[in-house]
Design a protein around this motif. Sequence first.
Motif, mmCIF file in Angstrom:
data_model
loop_
_atom_site.group_PDB
_atom_site.id
_atom_site.type_symbol
_atom_site.label_atom_id
_atom_site.label_comp_id
_atom_site.label_asym_id
_atom_site.label_seq_id
_atom_site.Cartn_x
_atom_site.Cartn_y
_atom_site.Cartn_z
ATOM 1 N N UNK A 269 0.789 -1.232 0.000
ATOM 2 C CA UNK A 269 0.000 0.000 0.000
ATOM 3 C C UNK A 269 0.823 1.285 0.000
ATOM 4 N N UNK A 270 2.083 1.237 0.421
ATOM 5 C CA UNK A 270 2.856 2.469 0.569
ATOM 6 C C UNK A 270 3.404 3.020 -0.738
ATOM 7 N N UNK A 271 3.689 2.175 -1.703
ATOM 8 C CA UNK A 271 4.207 2.641 -2.982
ATOM 9 C C UNK A 271 5.543 3.348 -2.877
ATOM 10 N N UNK A 272 6.397 2.904 -1.971
ATOM 11 C CA UNK A 272 7.705 3.535 -1.799
ATOM 12 C C UNK A 272 8.556 3.372 -3.045
ATOM 13 N N UNK A 273 9.378 4.372 -3.310
ATOM 14 C CA UNK A 273 10.346 4.275 -4.391
ATOM 15 C C UNK A 273 11.732 3.947 -3.880
ATOM 16 N N UNK A 274 12.038 4.401 -2.670
ATOM 17 C CA UNK A 274 13.333 4.181 -2.027
ATOM 18 C C UNK A 274 13.101 3.827 -0.568
ATOM 19 N N UNK A 275 13.915 2.933 -0.047
ATOM 20 C CA UNK A 275 13.866 2.590 1.378
ATOM 21 C C UNK A 275 15.302 2.505 1.875
ATOM 22 N N UNK A 276 15.619 3.250 2.924
ATOM 23 C CA UNK A 276 16.922 3.200 3.573
ATOM 24 C C UNK A 276 16.672 2.734 4.995
ATOM 25 N N UNK A 277 17.413 1.709 5.434
ATOM 26 C CA UNK A 277 17.233 1.200 6.793
ATOM 27 C C UNK A 277 18.584 0.841 7.394
ATOM 28 N N UNK A 278 18.712 1.142 8.669
ATOM 29 C CA UNK A 278 19.897 0.769 9.423
ATOM 30 C C UNK A 278 19.408 -0.003 10.646
ATOM 31 N N UNK A 279 19.893 -1.244 10.797
ATOM 32 C CA UNK A 279 19.490 -2.073 11.931
ATOM 33 C C UNK A 279 20.145 -1.560 13.200
#
Length: 126
Positions: free
Chosen positions: A72-82
């Motif tokens: 549902x979000x339609x993200x184009x980019x995702x950046x994640x740091x654990x």
Amino acid sequence: MTVDLARPGFSTTVQALRLRTWQLGAGQPTLVLDQFRDEDFQLVVDDRSDVHINSRDGRFYLGWFPHGRSGPDGEGWKVAVAGTAEVPGYHVAFATETPAEIVAAAVATVLAASHPARPSASGATT
């Protein structure tokens, strides 16, 4: 101050409004992707042409979804740091039409704040 009731609204000029042009459009994703050196990161392109980049230690993730991420979000980019046991991680998402220059600046800031872990006296990394 007098008010001219015969002219509804307000009168101004472009200069007075200080109109600006804003960067719009997805831009060139290579501005983001070219920041990753092969020896430090692993790159995978999946069957949807989505690009996934992980740090070798698995704590950093960048996803580029040129047609929008499934869901549902339609993200184009995702950046994640654990995170760690003591400090939670974080993530940032950008829409598909966010200019790549803005995503590149955010990614550059995250990468600049990282550094190689130092081994402790017990041999574990910190």
